[in-house]
Design a protein around this motif. Structure first.
Motif, PDB file in Angstrom:
ATOM      1  N   ASP A   2      -1.424   9.733  -6.406  1.00 14.49           N
ATOM      2  CA  ASP A   2      -1.143   8.398  -5.894  1.00 14.49           C
ATOM      3  C   ASP A   2      -0.865   8.441  -4.383  1.00 14.49           C
ATOM      4  O   ASP A   2       0.142   8.982  -3.926  1.00 14.49           O
ATOM      5  CB  ASP A   2       0.075   7.830  -6.635  1.00 14.49           C
ATOM      6  CG  ASP A   2       0.384   6.424  -6.170  1.00 14.49           C
ATOM      7  OD1 ASP A   2      -0.482   5.819  -5.497  1.00 14.49           O
ATOM      8  OD2 ASP A   2       1.483   5.929  -6.468  1.00 14.49           O
ATOM      9  N   SER A   4      -0.868   5.618  -2.493  1.00 13.17           N
ATOM     10  CA  SER A   4      -0.673   4.223  -2.092  1.00 13.17           C
ATOM     11  C   SER A   4       0.316   4.102  -0.924  1.00 13.17           C
ATOM     12  O   SER A   4       0.288   3.128  -0.179  1.00 13.17           O
ATOM     13  CB  SER A   4      -0.172   3.409  -3.281  1.00 13.17           C
ATOM     14  OG  SER A   4       1.034   3.979  -3.748  1.00 13.17           O
ATOM     15  N   PHE A   5       1.177   5.124  -0.765  1.00 10.68           N
ATOM     16  CA  PHE A   5       2.156   5.057   0.322  1.00 10.68           C
ATOM     17  C   PHE A   5       1.503   5.246   1.696  1.00 10.68           C
ATOM     18  O   PHE A   5       2.158   5.112   2.728  1.00 10.68           O
ATOM     19  CB  PHE A   5       3.262   6.102   0.111  1.00 10.68           C
ATOM     20  CG  PHE A   5       2.791   7.529   0.171  1.00 10.68           C
ATOM     21  CD1 PHE A   5       2.253   8.141  -0.940  1.00 10.68           C
ATOM     22  CD2 PHE A   5       2.890   8.250   1.349  1.00 10.68           C
ATOM     23  CE1 PHE A   5       1.822   9.457  -0.878  1.00 10.68           C
ATOM     24  CE2 PHE A   5       2.460   9.559   1.412  1.00 10.68           C
ATOM     25  CZ  PHE A   5       1.915  10.173   0.292  1.00 10.68           C
ATOM     26  N   LEU A   6       0.193   5.561   1.676  1.00 10.49           N
ATOM     27  CA  LEU A   6      -0.522   5.705   2.949  1.00 10.49           C
ATOM     28  C   LEU A   6      -1.306   4.450   3.308  1.00 10.49           C
ATOM     29  O   LEU A   6      -2.057   4.425   4.272  1.00 10.49           O
ATOM     30  CB  LEU A   6      -1.484   6.898   2.883  1.00 10.49           C
ATOM     31  CG  LEU A   6      -0.846   8.279   2.900  1.00 10.49           C
ATOM     32  CD1 LEU A   6      -1.890   9.355   2.680  1.00 10.49           C
ATOM     33  CD2 LEU A   6      -0.121   8.518   4.204  1.00 10.49           C
ATOM     34  N   SER A   7      -1.148   3.407   2.495  1.00  9.40           N
ATOM     35  CA  SER A   7      -1.904   2.179   2.738  1.00  9.40           C
ATOM     36  C   SER A   7      -0.959   1.045   3.134  1.00  9.40           C
ATOM     37  O   SER A   7      -0.089   0.655   2.355  1.00  9.40           O
ATOM     38  CB  SER A   7      -2.676   1.827   1.461  1.00  9.40           C
ATOM     39  OG  SER A   7      -3.221   0.550   1.595  1.00  9.40           O
ATOM     40  N   PRO A   8      -1.117   0.497   4.350  1.00  9.71           N
ATOM     41  CA  PRO A   8      -0.212  -0.575   4.780  1.00  9.71           C
ATOM     42  C   PRO A   8      -0.520  -1.889   4.058  1.00  9.71           C
ATOM     43  O   PRO A   8      -1.675  -2.190   3.781  1.00  9.71           O
ATOM     44  CB  PRO A   8      -0.500  -0.705   6.279  1.00  9.71           C
ATOM     45  CG  PRO A   8      -1.852  -0.144   6.462  1.00  9.71           C
ATOM     46  CD  PRO A   8      -2.097   0.843   5.373  1.00  9.71           C
ATOM     47  N   LYS A   9       0.521  -2.635   3.777  1.00 10.94           N
ATOM     48  CA  LYS A   9       0.335  -3.932   3.127  1.00 10.94           C
ATOM     49  C   LYS A   9      -0.140  -4.952   4.161  1.00 10.94           C
ATOM     50  O   LYS A   9       0.068  -4.778   5.357  1.00 10.94           O
ATOM     51  CB  LYS A   9       1.661  -4.407   2.508  1.00 10.94           C
ATOM     52  CG  LYS A   9       2.311  -3.383   1.607  1.00 10.94           C
ATOM     53  CD  LYS A   9       1.521  -3.159   0.340  1.00 10.94           C
ATOM     54  CE  LYS A   9       2.089  -2.011  -0.480  1.00 10.94           C
ATOM     55  NZ  LYS A   9       1.859  -0.696   0.092  1.00 10.94           N
ATOM     56  N   SER A  12       2.502  -6.260   6.354  1.00  9.87           N
ATOM     57  CA  SER A  12       2.973  -5.220   7.268  1.00  9.87           C
ATOM     58  C   SER A  12       2.076  -5.124   8.482  1.00  9.87           C
ATOM     59  O   SER A  12       2.538  -4.898   9.590  1.00  9.87           O
ATOM     60  CB  SER A  12       2.987  -3.862   6.557  1.00  9.87           C
ATOM     61  OG  SER A  12       3.868  -3.916   5.486  1.00  9.87           O
ATOM     62  N   SER A  16       3.387  -5.441  12.071  1.00 10.40           N
ATOM     63  CA  SER A  16       3.276  -4.258  12.935  1.00 10.40           C
ATOM     64  C   SER A  16       2.734  -4.639  14.298  1.00 10.40           C
ATOM     65  O   SER A  16       3.257  -4.228  15.329  1.00 10.40           O
ATOM     66  CB  SER A  16       2.328  -3.226  12.314  1.00 10.40           C
ATOM     67  OG  SER A  16       2.728  -2.918  11.033  1.00 10.40           O
TER      68      SER A  16
ATOM     69  N   ARG B  80       8.114  -1.169  12.016  1.00  9.58           N
ATOM     70  CA  ARG B  80       6.656  -1.185  11.832  1.00  9.58           C
ATOM     71  C   ARG B  80       5.924  -1.176  13.182  1.00  9.58           C
ATOM     72  O   ARG B  80       4.955  -0.462  13.386  1.00  9.58           O
ATOM     73  CB  ARG B  80       6.232  -2.387  11.005  1.00  9.58           C
ATOM     74  CG  ARG B  80       6.601  -2.262   9.543  1.00  9.58           C
ATOM     75  CD  ARG B  80       6.201  -3.504   8.765  1.00  9.58           C
ATOM     76  NE  ARG B  80       6.607  -3.401   7.370  1.00  9.58           N
ATOM     77  CZ  ARG B  80       7.820  -3.709   6.929  1.00  9.58           C
ATOM     78  NH1 ARG B  80       8.742  -4.148   7.777  1.00  9.58           N
ATOM     79  NH2 ARG B  80       8.127  -3.585   5.655  1.00  9.58           N
ATOM     80  N   CYS B 140       3.520   2.680   6.926  1.00  9.63           N
ATOM     81  CA  CYS B 140       3.161   2.126   5.614  1.00  9.63           C
ATOM     82  C   CYS B 140       4.358   1.985   4.673  1.00  9.63           C
ATOM     83  O   CYS B 140       4.220   1.429   3.579  1.00  9.63           O
ATOM     84  CB  CYS B 140       2.112   3.016   4.949  1.00  9.63           C
ATOM     85  SG  CYS B 140       0.583   3.110   5.882  1.00  9.63           S
TER      86      CYS B 140
END
Lengths: 200, 150
Positions: A2, A4-9, A12, A16, B80, B140
């Motif tokens: 997994d 998914s923690f490398l994909s920004p929402k 976000s 950002s 961010r 992220c």
């Protein structure tokens, strides 16, 4: 696995960018204002020194007297940008010191003979770039190998002499010419060996 | 279910540590440059491809950009945005270093100390790419601990 923690929402991403913009603007303004009042601040506008300005220098060049030395004065009429100065490779102090220790490069001091006498990198040949007609016959016969690595230097970042000398040598077919941009001031400040007098 | 819960526990902690670590790295990198902008200008000049007219401005702004971004990351303020700037800087540095390395230009990295005699190698580029990855993970993150405004 997994990741998914490398994909920004989506939210976000917008946040950002806006936050980054605020930080960027704030840091830029602060830096410029701080620099204006900081005792060691630097000039933000680039002004070439009058005496060593490349364009003036090129205009002042005379046809070469040395056979085989095609003086770049032929390029006088061309715009300076045609010289593609930023394509001349540069070498840092560390790189220069390595080459000095290994004796793997020829050093050319593009400053005046008086400045050369006051101190230069041991082994460096004086090739005053404002008097190429005089110095070309003295130095070029010693540079017979056109693939030999050659490093030019002058007064540091405030002078164009080393850069122009390098460009002229490249124009003559020397294939491995570089500029030590820090030049004599940086070498001297570092405490590395120096040589005074006319002898290389 | 158990695995997901475990991940929830350690991930924000790792992201928090990365956030603070990236911030401290950036502050340390900035301090030396802020003190001597003329010297940093020479480092900047050694990098090819930058417009000469912009070099002094870049030499003045980058250290402060690093400093404020570092402080923001360390404190968790506008996390961010700070992480985005961090990634932007590390990505740019990596590209610039890789370009110079590929072109055989020997130079001081000027990354942390300008007096450093650290030679530019593949490891320098990989280190900056590692920082980039760290910054990306912080960017992220859904949340981190011990932050002013997360």
């Amino acid at each position: 696995m997994d990741l998914s923690f490398l994909s920004p929402k989506k939210l976000s991403r917008r946040k950002s960018l806006s936050e980054a913009w605020v930080l960027f603007v704030f840091a830029t303004f602060f830096a410029v204002i701080f620099n204006a009042f900081y005792p060691y601040g630097i000039a933000l506008k680039v002004e070439a020194p009058k005496s060593h300005h490349l364009q003036d220098f090129l205009k002042a060049l005379k046809p070469a007297a040395y056979p085989g030395w095609k003086n770049t004065s032929a390029k006088t009429a061309s715009p300076v940008q045609d010289l593609e100065l930023d394509q001349v490779p540069r070498v840092s102090l560390v790189g220069v010191k390595n080459r000095f220790d290994q004796k793997s490069a020829v050093f050319l001091d593009a400053r005046s003979p008086d400045e050369y006498k006051e101190g230069h990198i041991p082994g460096a040949l004086n090739f005053y770039a404002e008097d190429m007609d005089k110095f070309a016959p003295l130095v070029l016969p010693q540079l017979t190998n056109k693939s030999q690595e050659i490093i030019t230097y002058c007064h540091g970042s405030s002078c164009d002499l080393s850069l122009h000398l390098a460009q002229s040598l490249i124009g003559q077919g020397y294939t491995n010419v570089k500029v030590f941009f820090g030049g004599w001031p940086e070498w001297k400040k570092s405490g590395y060996p120096i040589q005074t007098g006319e002898q290389p | 279910m158990k695995r997901s819960s475990s991940k929830k526990n350690w991930l924000p902690l790792v992201q928090t540590l990365l956030r603070v670590g990236c911030g401290v790295v950036l502050i340390l990198a900035a301090v030396d440059k802020i003190g001597d902008p003329a010297k940093f200008l020479k480092v900047v000049e050694n990098y090819h491809g930058l417009p000469a007219d912009l070099m002094p401005l870049i030499a003045v702004v980058i250290p402060w950009m690093e400093f404020f971004t570092g402080v923001a990351l360390a404190l968790g303020y506008k996390r961010r945005g700070a992480a985005f700037l961090f990634c932007l800087m590390m990505g740019t540095y990596s590209l610039a270093l890789a370009w110079n390395l590929a072109n055989g230009v020997e130079m001081n990295c000027g990354c942390f100390s300008m007096d450093s005699t650290e030679k530019l190698t593949v490891w320098t580029v990989l280190r900056d790419l590692g920082f980039f990855l760290g910054g990306w993970i912080v960017l992220c993150a859904e949340r981190t601990y011990a932050a002013i405004t997360d």
